[in-house]
Design a protein around this motif. Structure first.
Motif, PDB file in Angstrom:
ATOM      1  N   ASN A   1      33.572  38.513  41.458  1.00 50.66           N
ATOM      2  CA  ASN A   1      33.510  38.452  39.813  1.00 50.66           C
ATOM      3  C   ASN A   1      33.417  39.130  38.940  1.00 50.66           C
ATOM      4  O   ASN A   1      31.894  39.203  38.880  1.00 50.66           O
ATOM      5  CB  ASN A   1      33.002  36.401  39.663  1.00 50.66           C
ATOM      6  CG  ASN A   1      33.574  35.714  38.264  1.00 50.66           C
ATOM      7  OD1 ASN A   1      33.969  36.612  37.803  1.00 50.66           O
ATOM      8  ND2 ASN A   1      32.738  35.290  37.742  1.00 50.66           N
ATOM      9  N   GLY A   2      33.784  40.231  38.301  1.00 47.87           N
ATOM     10  CA  GLY A   2      32.798  40.810  37.439  1.00 47.87           C
ATOM     11  C   GLY A   2      33.993  41.635  37.043  1.00 47.87           C
ATOM     12  O   GLY A   2      35.244  41.975  36.762  1.00 47.87           O
ATOM     13  N   THR A   3      33.768  42.830  36.422  1.00 48.83           N
ATOM     14  CA  THR A   3      34.269  44.184  35.599  1.00 48.83           C
ATOM     15  C   THR A   3      33.987  45.187  36.048  1.00 48.83           C
ATOM     16  O   THR A   3      32.978  45.998  36.475  1.00 48.83           O
ATOM     17  CB  THR A   3      33.513  43.771  34.234  1.00 48.83           C
ATOM     18  OG1 THR A   3      33.957  42.947  33.350  1.00 48.83           O
ATOM     19  CG2 THR A   3      34.880  44.846  33.183  1.00 48.83           C
TER      20      THR A   3
ATOM     21  N   ASN B   1      38.815  48.956  31.344  1.00 47.29           N
ATOM     22  CA  ASN B   1      37.465  48.304  32.533  1.00 47.29           C
ATOM     23  C   ASN B   1      38.981  47.070  33.105  1.00 47.29           C
ATOM     24  O   ASN B   1      39.877  46.683  31.895  1.00 47.29           O
ATOM     25  CB  ASN B   1      36.817  47.645  32.254  1.00 47.29           C
ATOM     26  CG  ASN B   1      35.637  48.530  32.060  1.00 47.29           C
ATOM     27  OD1 ASN B   1      35.026  49.654  32.832  1.00 47.29           O
ATOM     28  ND2 ASN B   1      35.147  48.890  30.956  1.00 47.29           N
ATOM     29  N   TYR B   2      38.477  46.297  33.878  1.00 50.71           N
ATOM     30  CA  TYR B   2      39.562  45.148  34.838  1.00 50.71           C
ATOM     31  C   TYR B   2      38.712  44.513  34.995  1.00 50.71           C
ATOM     32  O   TYR B   2      37.442  44.656  35.741  1.00 50.71           O
ATOM     33  CB  TYR B   2      40.159  45.344  35.795  1.00 50.71           C
ATOM     34  CG  TYR B   2      41.414  46.683  35.471  1.00 50.71           C
ATOM     35  CD1 TYR B   2      42.347  46.469  35.050  1.00 50.71           C
ATOM     36  CD2 TYR B   2      40.832  48.639  35.067  1.00 50.71           C
ATOM     37  CE1 TYR B   2      43.617  47.197  34.541  1.00 50.71           C
ATOM     38  CE2 TYR B   2      41.934  48.587  35.074  1.00 50.71           C
ATOM     39  CZ  TYR B   2      43.487  48.060  34.200  1.00 50.71           C
ATOM     40  OH  TYR B   2      44.151  49.270  34.538  1.00 50.71           O
ATOM     41  N   ASN B   3      38.875  42.444  34.684  1.00 51.68           N
ATOM     42  CA  ASN B   3      38.036  41.761  35.479  1.00 51.68           C
ATOM     43  C   ASN B   3      39.077  41.447  36.134  1.00 51.68           C
ATOM     44  O   ASN B   3      40.187  41.023  36.459  1.00 51.68           O
ATOM     45  CB  ASN B   3      38.770  40.892  34.233  1.00 51.68           C
ATOM     46  CG  ASN B   3      37.662  40.802  32.974  1.00 51.68           C
ATOM     47  OD1 ASN B   3      36.227  41.648  32.960  1.00 51.68           O
ATOM     48  ND2 ASN B   3      38.098  40.003  31.545  1.00 51.68           N
TER      49      ASN B   3
ATOM     50  N   SER C   1      35.749  49.360  36.226  1.00 52.08           N
ATOM     51  CA  SER C   1      36.341  50.702  36.307  1.00 52.08           C
ATOM     52  C   SER C   1      37.498  50.798  36.723  1.00 52.08           C
ATOM     53  O   SER C   1      37.135  50.667  38.097  1.00 52.08           O
ATOM     54  CB  SER C   1      35.485  51.742  35.599  1.00 52.08           C
ATOM     55  OG  SER C   1      34.994  52.547  37.172  1.00 52.08           O
TER      56      SER C   1
ATOM     57  N   ILE D   1      43.781  39.825  38.844  1.00 57.59           N
ATOM     58  CA  ILE D   1      42.825  41.361  38.012  1.00 57.59           C
ATOM     59  C   ILE D   1      43.606  41.247  36.191  1.00 57.59           C
ATOM     60  O   ILE D   1      44.797  40.662  36.339  1.00 57.59           O
ATOM     61  CB  ILE D   1      43.397  42.525  38.635  1.00 57.59           C
ATOM     62  CG1 ILE D   1      43.708  42.586  40.613  1.00 57.59           C
ATOM     63  CG2 ILE D   1      42.712  43.523  37.685  1.00 57.59           C
ATOM     64  CD1 ILE D   1      43.761  43.953  40.841  1.00 57.59           C
ATOM     65  N   GLU D   2      42.609  41.159  35.931  1.00 56.91           N
ATOM     66  CA  GLU D   2      43.176  41.169  34.344  1.00 56.91           C
ATOM     67  C   GLU D   2      42.757  42.842  33.355  1.00 56.91           C
ATOM     68  O   GLU D   2      41.505  42.871  33.874  1.00 56.91           O
ATOM     69  CB  GLU D   2      42.571  40.170  32.973  1.00 56.91           C
ATOM     70  CG  GLU D   2      42.884  38.437  32.893  1.00 56.91           C
ATOM     71  CD  GLU D   2      41.916  37.824  32.399  1.00 56.91           C
ATOM     72  OE1 GLU D   2      42.246  36.452  32.638  1.00 56.91           O
ATOM     73  OE2 GLU D   2      40.853  38.268  32.002  1.00 56.91           O
ATOM     74  N   ASN D   3      43.656  43.067  32.847  1.00 57.69           N
ATOM     75  CA  ASN D   3      43.565  43.809  32.339  1.00 57.69           C
ATOM     76  C   ASN D   3      42.250  44.074  31.005  1.00 57.69           C
ATOM     77  O   ASN D   3      42.193  42.963  30.537  1.00 57.69           O
ATOM     78  CB  ASN D   3      44.270  45.050  31.821  1.00 57.69           C
ATOM     79  CG  ASN D   3      45.467  43.986  30.521  1.00 57.69           C
ATOM     80  OD1 ASN D   3      44.628  43.532  29.474  1.00 57.69           O
ATOM     81  ND2 ASN D   3      46.810  44.206  30.531  1.00 57.69           N
ATOM     82  N   GLU D   4      42.466  45.435  30.167  1.00 58.27           N
ATOM     83  CA  GLU D   4      41.493  44.665  28.204  1.00 58.27           C
ATOM     84  C   GLU D   4      41.881  43.568  27.764  1.00 58.27           C
ATOM     85  O   GLU D   4      41.318  43.392  26.985  1.00 58.27           O
ATOM     86  CB  GLU D   4      41.035  45.932  28.557  1.00 58.27           C
ATOM     87  CG  GLU D   4      40.147  47.467  28.965  1.00 58.27           C
ATOM     88  CD  GLU D   4      39.970  48.232  28.827  1.00 58.27           C
ATOM     89  OE1 GLU D   4      40.405  48.876  27.647  1.00 58.27           O
ATOM     90  OE2 GLU D   4      38.827  48.455  28.821  1.00 58.27           O
TER      91      GLU D   4
END
Ligand code: ZN
Length: 425
Positions: free
Chosen positions: A86-88, A135-137, A90, A60-63
């Protein structure tokens, strides 16, 4: 044992997949393992072998692009059997896919979704509470495709076709006490029994994914096991520092249950005894009514009843080398007792033999009973053995009558056997 456990710990295992094969390959460097693969989609009783799950990476990546959760740091971060994503998302969307334990806020839970297609992340509740809106990737680079379920087996031949089954499970990811402690102890027991001369029983070791693995194994080999398994044990939770617990066989009064009681009475270690209950580990399958195999489970902490259970707290610090060694010491006593618990007959059962004639009348040597309250001479032990070598009483029965340990008694029985005075039946 601890070194092997440390080497196995980082692997991401599941009920299928490359992690299980890698685990068995590492075990095969210790003991000879035969590997069997069972195809996805195969029906075994009421169950179907699922598609195989494998995973490369997940995070999980932050903005700002910082990875706040990474599968590489701890494989518990991903719900086991997560489908690829695989997506972004909230924070609110993400939260419905995040698992944490508010009551154990610093620990990452271990979660699975084997039979329902889903995806998710696990994190400590402390971390979850700190997540900021935004949002998180998300990436879960996994595959769920037709493949197979992998089972490992090791076998030691004995004089008898009667077998002792030693079962442990290889489906947990980084979990040290639940699962892995049983696996490394099984390997050590194999090595111990391998060295035993004139093994009486044959020993079958199985390393399989819990539940589905045992069901698949029984579907293919259950009829044979039903015919030849004399007793068995499920090995798990053997490396934590707590005292022992023994879950009895479904029969409840099987020789194995009596032996475990006897070993603890003479070991100086505490053990709580529990009647069989139909939840827990793979004894549920082995002892299902159609098979009804006498399978006990000798543990330290009982699964589900310790704080670290199924969390990141069940790690390499929770398991100690001393606890593993102590568990092995008890297990080796149990197997030694099982091997020596024979019934004897007198070659000439009328009256007592004249012990002096056989150089067995011992007035000097003493064997202390275990509690050291009263010393029992070898002569006294001989008299018990000579009287109860009637084919009816086992060595365990006689040891319990004298209140000495079966390993002490079997030494004296060996002397009588050597002189041809008694023989095993
Ligand atoms: Zn478990």
């Amino acid at each position: 044992m601890y070194k092997l456990l440390k080497d196995l710990f980082p692997i991401c295992r599941s009920i299928t997949g490359g992690g299980n094969r890698q685990t068995l390959k590492m075990l095969n460097q210790e003991i000879p393992i035969k590997i069997e693969e069972f195809q996805s989609g195969t029906q075994c009783y009421d169950w179907t072998i699922p598609d195989e799950w494998n995973i490369k990476e997940a995070y999980i990546e932050n903005e700002t692009g910082t990875r706040i959760v990474d599968f590489q740091d701890n494989n518990l971060h991903v719900v086991n059997y997560s489908e690829p994503v695989n997506g972004t998302f909230s924070l609110d969307e993400l939260k419905s896919h995040i698992y944490s334990i508010p009551e154990k806020p610093e620990l990452i839970p271990y979660a699975t979704s084997y039979y329902k297609r889903d995806w998710g992340f696990c994190m400590s509740h402390d971390q979850l509470e700190k997540l900021k809106p935004g949002n998180y990737n998300i990436l879960i680079d996994s595959t769920i495709r037709p493949g197979s379920l992998t089972i490992g087996e090791a076998f030691l031949n004995g004089k008898s076709k009667k077998e002792v089954l030693i079962s442990s499970y290889i489906c947990h990811p980084s979990m040290a006490n639940d699962s892995l402690s049983g696996v490394v102890l099984a390997v050590q027991i194999f090595k111990h029994l391998f060295m035993l001369k004139n093994r009486r029983y044959s020993y079958r070791f199985v390393f399989l994914p819990e539940t589905i693995g045992a069901i698949v194994y029984l579907f293919h080999h259950g009829k044979y096991l039903k015919k030849y398994v004399h007793a068995g044990l499920v090995l798990t939770c053997l490396g934590d520092p707590n005292s022992f617990n023994y879950k009895c066989t479904r029969q409840g009064n099987h020789e194995l249950d009596e032996i475990v009681k006897h070993v603890f009475k003479h070991s100086g270690h505490e053990c709580a005894f529990h009647d069989f209950f139909p939840y827990g580990s793979d004894e549920r399958q082995y002892s299902s009514p159609g098979f009804n195999l006498p399978i006990g489970s000798l543990m330290r902490s009982i699964y589900g009843r310790f704080r670290e259970y199924h969390t990141s707290g069940d790690n390499l610090d929770f398991v100690t080398e001393d606890a593993l060694n102590e568990s092995f010491e008890i297990y080796s006593k149990v197997f030694n007792a099982l091997e020596s618990n024979k019934r004897y007959m007198r070659d000439q059962p009328y009256c007592e033999p004249m012990l002096a004639k056989y150089n067995l009348h011992d007035t000097v040597g003493y064997i202390d009973s275990n509690d050291n309250k009263d010393a029992i001479t070898r002569t006294v032990i001989l008299k018990w053995l000579l009287n109860y070598s009637d084919g009816e009483h086992s060595l365990l029965d006689i040891a319990n009558k004298i209140d000495i340990s079966i390993d002490q008694l079997s030494v004296v029985a060996g002397q009588l056997e050597e002189k041809g005075i008694i023989y095993s039946v």
